[in-house]
Scaffold this motif. Structure first.
Motif, mmCIF file in Angstrom:
data_model
loop_
_atom_site.group_PDB
_atom_site.id
_atom_site.type_symbol
_atom_site.label_atom_id
_atom_site.label_comp_id
_atom_site.label_asym_id
_atom_site.label_seq_id
_atom_site.Cartn_x
_atom_site.Cartn_y
_atom_site.Cartn_z
ATOM 1 N N SER A 173 50.976 -0.406 18.111
ATOM 2 C CA SER A 173 50.588 -0.831 17.475
ATOM 3 C C SER A 173 49.124 -0.067 17.361
ATOM 4 O O SER A 173 48.763 0.515 17.897
ATOM 5 N N ALA A 174 48.672 0.066 15.977
ATOM 6 C CA ALA A 174 47.373 0.760 16.137
ATOM 7 C C ALA A 174 46.265 -0.271 16.665
ATOM 8 O O ALA A 174 45.792 -1.332 16.589
ATOM 9 N N ASP A 175 45.901 0.419 18.166
ATOM 10 C CA ASP A 175 44.677 -0.028 18.735
ATOM 11 C C ASP A 175 45.994 -1.953 19.564
ATOM 12 O O ASP A 175 46.549 -1.901 19.337
ATOM 13 N N PRO A 176 45.341 -2.365 20.333
ATOM 14 C CA PRO A 176 46.042 -3.418 20.757
ATOM 15 C C PRO A 176 45.912 -4.559 20.216
ATOM 16 O O PRO A 176 44.791 -4.683 19.276
ATOM 17 N N ASN A 177 47.178 -5.408 20.041
ATOM 18 C CA ASN A 177 46.859 -5.704 18.697
ATOM 19 C C ASN A 177 48.011 -7.455 19.603
ATOM 20 O O ASN A 177 48.640 -7.932 20.254
ATOM 21 N N GLY B 236 42.658 2.627 27.493
ATOM 22 C CA GLY B 236 42.424 4.276 27.171
ATOM 23 C C GLY B 236 42.043 4.124 26.208
ATOM 24 O O GLY B 236 42.142 3.699 25.036
ATOM 25 N N VAL B 237 40.928 6.303 25.931
ATOM 26 C CA VAL B 237 40.662 6.594 24.285
ATOM 27 C C VAL B 237 40.797 7.482 24.265
ATOM 28 O O VAL B 237 41.073 8.678 25.292
ATOM 29 N N GLY B 238 40.028 8.709 23.263
ATOM 30 C CA GLY B 238 40.330 9.531 22.894
ATOM 31 C C GLY B 238 41.280 9.934 21.877
ATOM 32 O O GLY B 238 41.350 10.081 20.451
ATOM 33 N N SER C 88 45.798 1.045 24.689
ATOM 34 C CA SER C 88 45.230 2.706 23.788
ATOM 35 C C SER C 88 44.445 2.302 22.623
ATOM 36 O O SER C 88 44.896 1.762 21.529
ATOM 37 N N TRP C 89 42.989 2.814 23.019
ATOM 38 C CA TRP C 89 42.479 2.868 21.520
ATOM 39 C C TRP C 89 42.484 3.606 20.662
ATOM 40 O O TRP C 89 42.109 4.779 21.103
ATOM 41 N N ASN C 90 42.858 3.615 19.515
ATOM 42 C CA ASN C 90 42.992 4.549 18.299
ATOM 43 C C ASN C 90 42.008 5.566 18.666
ATOM 44 O O ASN C 90 40.456 4.687 18.294
ATOM 45 N N ALA C 91 41.485 7.232 17.901
ATOM 46 C CA ALA C 91 40.406 7.057 17.669
ATOM 47 C C ALA C 91 39.930 6.822 16.402
ATOM 48 O O ALA C 91 38.093 7.141 16.379
ATOM 49 N N THR C 92 39.956 6.748 15.517
ATOM 50 C CA THR C 92 39.521 6.353 14.525
ATOM 51 C C THR C 92 39.870 4.132 14.332
ATOM 52 O O THR C 92 41.296 4.697 14.003
ATOM 53 N N ILE D 40 34.452 -1.034 19.821
ATOM 54 C CA ILE D 40 35.458 -1.164 20.618
ATOM 55 C C ILE D 40 35.135 -2.014 21.462
ATOM 56 O O ILE D 40 33.695 -1.622 22.576
ATOM 57 N N THR D 41 35.781 -3.048 22.144
ATOM 58 C CA THR D 41 35.579 -4.010 23.329
ATOM 59 C C THR D 41 36.473 -3.942 24.541
ATOM 60 O O THR D 41 37.401 -4.118 24.131
ATOM 61 N N THR D 42 37.091 -3.292 25.177
ATOM 62 C CA THR D 42 38.188 -2.847 25.956
ATOM 63 C C THR D 42 38.257 -3.933 27.186
ATOM 64 O O THR D 42 39.604 -3.565 27.327
ATOM 65 N N LYS D 43 37.975 -4.545 27.346
ATOM 66 C CA LYS D 43 38.444 -5.090 28.456
ATOM 67 C C LYS D 43 37.991 -6.639 28.592
ATOM 68 O O LYS D 43 36.194 -6.741 27.471
#
Length: 341
Positions: A28-32, A42-44, A69-73, A82-85
């Motif tokens: 998935s693009a970003d967690p889904n 993770g990012v980058g 894992s969060w996409n670059a764009t 983004i909110t990672t946690k």
């Protein structure tokens, strides 16, 4: 410098026409959904975003899926944060989305300073550039290469030498076999891109030597930015392969671009669903890709189980890594490469 931005256009590039077939999408693009707060965030790097999404869907432990894992764009360009946690238990984990290896590493460093664990690892398509400390460990897990891409009907040769590419990125010309100087229009990814850093190093051009004629700020691995027959841009071989495989959640940004040869060596082997990175591609244009973790957290049970050593969960999923166009590496999971950024 001449800095331009290119809007993405929906250039159709039929998968069926390439004979690649449609594959089931494990990623998935970003967690889904985006509220699926997993154990490691993770990012980058744009280069490795899709393969890490794929690994995120297959790597589990007793507490469920491990890697977010969060996409670059973003899919929606109006959503910049983004909110990672989980904000209930980990407040303060909302921040601007890092785009590229360097920006992901900066976000990880900032998190180390803050001590929040909002970012647990950074995706990077380059190794460290600052060896003054060993705060970060660059853990290799896959092999990629970078070639240049042009449009299908390009006037740019389908094979260039390293020397010709260096000339192109310093003065936008190269000398052909007849000794004639030819003008071209090179594109260069955004600042913070690991591919930008790697590409310039591979062709022997420093940042200060990049010509003012070079169009900069193009989102890496977006072939739709090539809108003229005399343009070329660096492109991850693995990304180009993955974008054409028909994964439902991997954005096909290739447009009509094609990867080209360097020093008379082709970047890929095989065809159709068997298309793969040519591991015999010019060695100067092959690279390891990394997950970067805080050195102080290498003994963390989840980080170690996920990233560290040849038996780690990432390294044990070579088939997933290969499916996204990457090759495997003998030193997968090694923790010997350290640096600051």
């Amino acid at each position: 410098m001449n800095v331009k931005s290119h809007a993405k256009v929906g250039a159709a590039f039929g998968v069926a026409a390439l004979g690649l077939g449609i594959l089931a999408a494990p990623a998935s693009a970003d967690p889904n959904p985006i509220t699926d707060y997993r154990q490691l965030a993770g990012v980058g790097s744009d280069t490795t975003q899709y393969v890490m999404n794929g690994l995120g869907d297959v790597i589990t432990n007793a507490n469920g899926k491990v890697v977010a894992s969060w996409n670059a764009t973003p899919t929606d360009p109006t959503v910049t944060t983004i909110t990672t946690k989980n904000p209930t238990t980990s407040p303060g984990c909302t921040f601007n989305r890092p785009n590229g290896s360097s920006n992901g590493i900066v976000a990880l460093n900032n998190d180390i300073t803050a001590g929040t664990h909002c970012v647990d690892f950074a995706r990077s398509s380059r190794g460290p550039v600052d060896f003054t400390t060993s705060d970060l460990t660059f853990v290799p897990y896959a092999k990629d290469g970078v070639s240049y891409a042009t449009d299908l009907g390009s006037t740019v040769p389908t094979n260039l030498t390293k020397a010709q590419l260096a000339s192109i990125y310093t003065n936008c010309t190269y000398t052909n076999a007849s000794g004639t100087s030819v003008t071209v229009a090179p594109l260069l990814p955004q600042t913070g891109s690991g591919t930008r850093t790697f590409w310039l190093s591979a062709i022997g051009v420093s940042e200060s030597q990049v010509g003012s004629c070079v169009t900069q700020g193009v989102q890496e691995h977006d072939g739709t930015a090539i809108t003229a027959g005399n343009q070329l841009m660096p492109y991850s071989i693995a990304q180009w392969i993955a974008q054409g495989k028909g994964f439902a959640d991997v954005e096909n940004r290739r447009g009509e671009s094609r990867l080209r040869s360097i020093n008379s060596t082709t970047p890929t082997t095989g065809s159709g669903t068997a298309l793969a990175l040519n591991t015999a591609f010019d060695a100067g244009f092959l690279r390891d890709v990394y997950n970067v973790v805080p050195t102080a957290r290498l003994a963390d049970a989840v980080i170690a189980d996920t990233f560290v050593g040849s038996a780690s969960k990432v390294c044990s999923n070579g088939s997933t890594i290969n499916s996204y166009g990457f090759g495997t590496v003998a030193n997968c999971g090694a923790t010997t490469l350290t640096g600051e950024r």
